[in-house]
Design a protein around this motif. Sequence first.
Motif, PDB file in Angstrom:
ATOM      1  N   SER A   1     -14.557  28.293 -48.536  1.00 18.92           N
ATOM      2  CA  SER A   1     -14.970  29.250 -49.562  1.00 18.92           C
ATOM      3  C   SER A   1     -14.283  28.958 -50.899  1.00 18.92           C
ATOM      4  N   TYR A   2     -13.009  28.582 -50.855  1.00 26.53           N
ATOM      5  CA  TYR A   2     -12.312  28.283 -52.113  1.00 26.53           C
ATOM      6  C   TYR A   2     -12.907  27.040 -52.775  1.00 26.53           C
ATOM      7  N   GLU A   3     -13.229  26.054 -51.964  1.00 25.85           N
ATOM      8  CA  GLU A   3     -13.849  24.843 -52.512  1.00 25.85           C
ATOM      9  C   GLU A   3     -15.182  25.167 -53.169  1.00 25.85           C
TER      10      GLU A   3
ATOM     11  N   THR B   1     -13.556  18.783 -45.650  1.00 29.55           N
ATOM     12  CA  THR B   1     -13.747  20.069 -44.981  1.00 29.55           C
ATOM     13  C   THR B   1     -15.100  20.125 -44.288  1.00 29.55           C
TER      14      THR B   1
ATOM     15  N   THR C   1     -12.469  25.786 -40.677  1.00 33.85           N
ATOM     16  CA  THR C   1     -11.910  26.766 -41.600  1.00 33.85           C
ATOM     17  C   THR C   1     -12.987  27.375 -42.466  1.00 33.85           C
ATOM     18  N   TYR C   2     -12.851  28.659 -42.712  1.00 37.94           N
ATOM     19  CA  TYR C   2     -13.743  29.314 -43.672  1.00 37.94           C
ATOM     20  C   TYR C   2     -13.037  29.506 -45.015  1.00 37.94           C
ATOM     21  N   SER C   3     -11.716  29.649 -44.979  1.00 39.98           N
ATOM     22  CA  SER C   3     -10.972  29.917 -46.211  1.00 39.98           C
ATOM     23  C   SER C   3     -11.031  28.713 -47.153  1.00 39.98           C
ATOM     24  N   THR C   4     -10.758  27.535 -46.618  1.00 42.22           N
ATOM     25  CA  THR C   4     -10.810  26.326 -47.439  1.00 42.22           C
ATOM     26  C   THR C   4     -12.216  26.099 -47.965  1.00 42.22           C
TER      27      THR C   4
END
Lengths: 165, 127
Positions: B82-84, B40, B77-80
């Motif tokens: 942040s989850y990571e 990412t 991506t920001y979603s991936t």
Amino acid sequence: MSTQDPLPERPVVDPDVDLSVPAQRAETEGPGKWRVLAVIAAGGAAGATARYAATLALPAADDGFPWAIFAVNVTGCALIGVLMVLTVERGRITHPLVRPFLGVGVLGGFTTFSTYAADVSGLLARQEAATAMAYMGATAVAALGAVWAAAALTRALADRRGRTA
Amino acid sequence: MNWLLVVLGGAAGAPLRYLTDRAVQARHGAGTPYVFPWGTFTVNAAGSLLLGLLTGATVSTPVYALLGTGLCGALTTYSTFSYETLRLAETGRGFLAGANLLASLLVGLGAVFLGAELAGGFGGPGV
């Protein structure tokens, strides 16, 4: 019971794809590869279009604060928290194309890091340093807060239903 | 017209992120307990560099819709991310979580500036 993650050797951390998970490693093997890539592309197209619509509906503020992308990224981070708990973490949703379509495609296409970075750079280049720093920091804090809260809430709900079921 | 270009760019960017992420993870060696989300990190840096090039070159609106809003937007991506970062933090890897956050922000920002410089600098109306 839900005592999760006693410091796993290799935590599942990547929602896009995690090669330490055998089922995800196998996603690009055999004829199913094209189905996976197709749903990712379709999701990416939908997510990017929704993001584009948001930027048209909600222009930047007078001081240049990019509210649309801020809202898009924070919302997308909350939703990935819900999705990852329901799929990879707790297995409430087991269809193999759900994570590729919704996680990699829709939410990955919806949220963006490049526009975020470019907007911060643009604000700095226009001498709007305070807005640039506020935007950069607020997005990071709100996005991480959103994914944490959404994941925690979804885990709690999933585990409660798991006990009563 | 711009809508269609965003659709096309998004349809290319998301699979490109997925395949790049796979390639980066595979390079880091199967079985080795690496935990830093290099995949990412790589797509976010690369997408930021490309978007910097586009803004620096002040490309036309349709080109920006296709490659900027569509391709770069979906590639990164920001979603991936942040989850990571969350997973690293809650599995006792707070240092890596913080490093991922800081490095992603600094490198993403630097990549945009670098791209814009390479393409002719900021100052155009496209920024």
